[in-house]
Write a protein that holds these residues in place. Structure first.
Motif, PDB file in Angstrom:
ATOM      1  N   ILE A  28     -55.221  47.796 -78.669  1.00 54.76           N
ATOM      2  CA  ILE A  28     -55.300  46.612 -79.520  1.00 54.76           C
ATOM      3  C   ILE A  28     -54.494  45.535 -78.795  1.00 54.76           C
ATOM      4  O   ILE A  28     -53.254  45.570 -78.795  1.00 54.76           O
ATOM      5  CB  ILE A  28     -54.740  46.905 -80.927  1.00 54.76           C
ATOM      6  N   MET A  29     -55.199  44.642 -78.136  1.00 50.47           N
ATOM      7  CA  MET A  29     -54.558  43.644 -77.274  1.00 50.47           C
ATOM      8  C   MET A  29     -54.075  42.501 -78.153  1.00 50.47           C
ATOM      9  O   MET A  29     -54.850  41.617 -78.518  1.00 50.47           O
ATOM     10  CB  MET A  29     -55.575  43.118 -76.255  1.00 50.47           C
ATOM     11  N   ASP A  30     -52.800  42.515 -78.518  1.00 55.19           N
ATOM     12  CA  ASP A  30     -52.318  41.522 -79.480  1.00 55.19           C
ATOM     13  C   ASP A  30     -51.147  40.726 -78.908  1.00 55.19           C
ATOM     14  O   ASP A  30     -50.446  41.202 -78.010  1.00 55.19           O
ATOM     15  CB  ASP A  30     -51.913  42.242 -80.778  1.00 55.19           C
ATOM     16  N   TYR A  72     -59.826  46.168 -77.602  1.00 54.09           N
ATOM     17  CA  TYR A  72     -60.213  45.405 -78.800  1.00 54.09           C
ATOM     18  C   TYR A  72     -60.042  43.924 -78.460  1.00 54.09           C
ATOM     19  O   TYR A  72     -58.923  43.438 -78.321  1.00 54.09           O
ATOM     20  CB  TYR A  72     -59.265  45.805 -79.928  1.00 54.09           C
ATOM     21  N   ALA A  73     -61.153  43.247 -78.314  1.00 53.40           N
ATOM     22  CA  ALA A  73     -61.104  41.857 -77.846  1.00 53.40           C
ATOM     23  C   ALA A  73     -61.376  40.837 -78.948  1.00 53.40           C
ATOM     24  O   ALA A  73     -60.888  39.711 -78.897  1.00 53.40           O
ATOM     25  CB  ALA A  73     -62.105  41.652 -76.715  1.00 53.40           C
ATOM     26  N   PHE A  74     -62.191  41.212 -79.946  1.00 50.85           N
ATOM     27  CA  PHE A  74     -62.512  40.263 -81.022  1.00 50.85           C
ATOM     28  C   PHE A  74     -63.002  41.056 -82.225  1.00 50.85           C
ATOM     29  O   PHE A  74     -63.980  41.800 -82.137  1.00 50.85           O
ATOM     30  CB  PHE A  74     -63.605  39.286 -80.542  1.00 50.85           C
ATOM     31  N   SER A  75     -62.296  40.897 -83.341  1.00 48.24           N
ATOM     32  CA  SER A  75     -62.661  41.668 -84.532  1.00 48.24           C
ATOM     33  C   SER A  75     -63.641  40.870 -85.389  1.00 48.24           C
ATOM     34  O   SER A  75     -63.755  39.643 -85.247  1.00 48.24           O
ATOM     35  CB  SER A  75     -61.409  41.997 -85.349  1.00 48.24           C
ATOM     36  N   ASN A  78     -61.888  38.097 -86.924  1.00 46.81           N
ATOM     37  CA  ASN A  78     -61.374  36.986 -86.107  1.00 46.81           C
ATOM     38  C   ASN A  78     -62.210  35.702 -86.232  1.00 46.81           C
ATOM     39  O   ASN A  78     -61.762  34.633 -85.802  1.00 46.81           O
ATOM     40  CB  ASN A  78     -61.249  37.398 -84.629  1.00 46.81           C
ATOM     41  N   ARG A  81     -60.622  32.470 -87.692  1.00 47.38           N
ATOM     42  CA  ARG A  81     -59.722  31.583 -86.935  1.00 47.38           C
ATOM     43  C   ARG A  81     -60.338  30.190 -86.763  1.00 47.38           C
ATOM     44  O   ARG A  81     -61.545  30.027 -86.941  1.00 47.38           O
ATOM     45  CB  ARG A  81     -59.428  32.212 -85.579  1.00 47.38           C
ATOM     46  N   ARG A 198     -50.848  49.556 -79.143  1.00 49.07           N
ATOM     47  CA  ARG A 198     -50.907  48.209 -79.699  1.00 49.07           C
ATOM     48  C   ARG A 198     -49.759  47.410 -79.121  1.00 49.07           C
ATOM     49  O   ARG A 198     -48.605  47.853 -79.173  1.00 49.07           O
ATOM     50  CB  ARG A 198     -50.838  48.197 -81.221  1.00 49.07           C
ATOM     51  N   ARG A 204     -49.965  48.281 -87.159  1.00 49.23           N
ATOM     52  CA  ARG A 204     -51.187  48.465 -87.952  1.00 49.23           C
ATOM     53  C   ARG A 204     -52.397  48.598 -87.043  1.00 49.23           C
ATOM     54  O   ARG A 204     -52.346  48.293 -85.863  1.00 49.23           O
ATOM     55  CB  ARG A 204     -51.364  47.329 -88.961  1.00 49.23           C
ATOM     56  N   SER A 206     -55.603  47.317 -87.936  1.00 49.61           N
ATOM     57  CA  SER A 206     -56.455  46.115 -87.991  1.00 49.61           C
ATOM     58  C   SER A 206     -57.941  46.418 -87.762  1.00 49.61           C
ATOM     59  O   SER A 206     -58.623  45.716 -87.011  1.00 49.61           O
ATOM     60  CB  SER A 206     -55.954  45.048 -86.997  1.00 49.61           C
TER      61      SER A 206
HETATM   62  C1  IPE Z   1     -56.399  42.612 -83.865  1.00 45.21           C
HETATM   63  O1  IPE Z   1     -55.502  41.572 -83.742  1.00 45.21           O
HETATM   64  C2  IPE Z   1     -57.727  42.203 -83.284  1.00 45.21           C
HETATM   65  C3  IPE Z   1     -57.786  42.156 -81.836  1.00 45.21           C
HETATM   66  C4  IPE Z   1     -56.810  42.465 -81.024  1.00 45.21           C
HETATM   67  C5  IPE Z   1     -59.046  41.742 -81.291  1.00 45.21           C
HETATM   68  P1  IPE Z   1     -55.283  40.512 -84.893  1.00 45.21           P
HETATM   69  O2  IPE Z   1     -54.237  39.575 -84.417  1.00 45.21           O
HETATM   70  O3  IPE Z   1     -56.586  39.909 -85.280  1.00 45.21           O
HETATM   71  O4  IPE Z   1     -54.776  41.416 -86.094  1.00 45.21           O
HETATM   72  P2  IPE Z   1     -53.894  41.068 -87.378  1.00 45.21           P
HETATM   73  O5  IPE Z   1     -54.526  39.880 -88.045  1.00 45.21           O
HETATM   74  O6  IPE Z   1     -52.514  40.768 -86.890  1.00 45.21           O
HETATM   75  O7  IPE Z   1     -53.928  42.314 -88.208  1.00 45.21           O
END
Ligand code: IPE
Ligand code: IPE
Ligand code: MG
Length: 253
Positions: A28-30, A72-75, A78, A81, A198, A204, A206
């Motif tokens: 989960i690339m955050d 995970y690049a785009f949920s 997302n 946004r 993550r 989490r 997500s």
């Molecule tokens: C998760 O990150 C989705 C991706 C990495 C693509 P988000 O930034 O969207 O997740 P939340 O909103 O903090 O849960």
């Protein structure tokens, strides 16, 4: 006498036995936005910088013998946004698909997308599909980009597909078991994920790969995605290798 170097010096972590290297990793690339804001830049700069992290991480994972890496690049969430950020991300994904083709080819990587790709803008979808097509005969690591992806959406789509098959008389509802459901997911060949990483501290999931991570080990790091490099991947794998996986059973011995 000097110790002989390992046969493939770049191919494994010397302190992690080969059988402890996770076969399938999800990330989960955050933290792209936070990284950019900290430097006083617009959030989107963080997305651009994150491409270097993708490249280094994918290369290192392939060298280690990881079989599948899912990013995970785009949920599906997302899209909430600001429009400008979403547009920027779609352009970036298109450029990524085109620019990374030589690197994908060099490393024999099988590039795949995971998610509702048909709902992406035409040019983004077309370039992603073309990269998938070009790498379909490669036999190295599978690199998946989860895009317009939601774990719940994937399960709902699978349920609908099975219901359609049943109504058409091709499937007996009584035969629906875990294997049947797994076979109706976006990529039925996808193996269970062993390790989920993550970045950027959030504890989490997500909506990432709900089915495939049932028994995955979780590693959360403070490192923001644009700063994530192979050393951080190695650290997560070391942590994973030290874990005791029980899958609901008991450890004997
Ligand atoms: C998760 O990150 C989705 C991706 C990495 C693509 P988000 O930034 O969207 O997740 P939340 O909103 O903090 O849960
Ligand atoms: C992850 O970074 C990339 C995507 C979800 C597309 P973020 O954009 O979520 O960055 P933060 O979490 O706001 O810092
Ligand atoms: Mg985020």
């Amino acid at each position: 006498m000097a110790k002989a170097p390992p046969p493939f010096p770049d191919r494994h972590l010397p302190d992690v036995p080969v059988e402890k290297i996770p076969a399938s990793i999800g990330i989960i690339m955050d933290g792209n936005g936070r990284w950019a804001r900290r430097l006083g830049w617009e959030r989107i700069k963080g997305h651009t910088a994150g491409i270097d992290s993708v490249r280094d991480t994918a290369r290192a994972a392939a060298e280690l013998g990881v079989k599948e890496l899912t990013l995970y690049a785009f949920s599906v969430e997302n899209w909430k946004r600001p429009r400008a950020e979403v547009t920027y991300l779609m352009r970036l994904l298109r450029r990524f698909a085109v620019d990374e083709r030589p690197e994908i080819e060099r490393n024999g990587i099988q590039f795949r997308t995971l998610g509702r790709i048909d709902d992406l803008p035409d040019s983004t979808r077309n370039e992603l599909r073309e990269s998938e097509r070009l790498s379909v005969d490669n036999d190295g690591m599978v690199l998946r980009l989860a895009l317009n992806y939601g774990g719940r959406t994937e399960l709902a789509d699978a349920a609908r597909h099975l219901a359609e098959e049943a109504v058409a008389g091709r499937l007996d509802p009584a035969s629906i078991d875990e294997a049947a459901l797994a076979g109706a997911l976006y990529d039925p060949s996808m193996r269970d994920v062993d390790l989920v990483i993550r970045t950027a501290s959030e504890m989490r999931i997500s909506n990432f790969l709900l089915w495939q991570i049932s028994y995955a080990e979780l590693v959360v790091t403070d490192v923001l995605w644009p700063e994530f490099r192979r050393e951080n991947l190695f650290a997560a794998i070391r942590e994973y290798a030290g874990r005791e996986r029980r899958f609901g059973g008991l450890v004997t011995g």
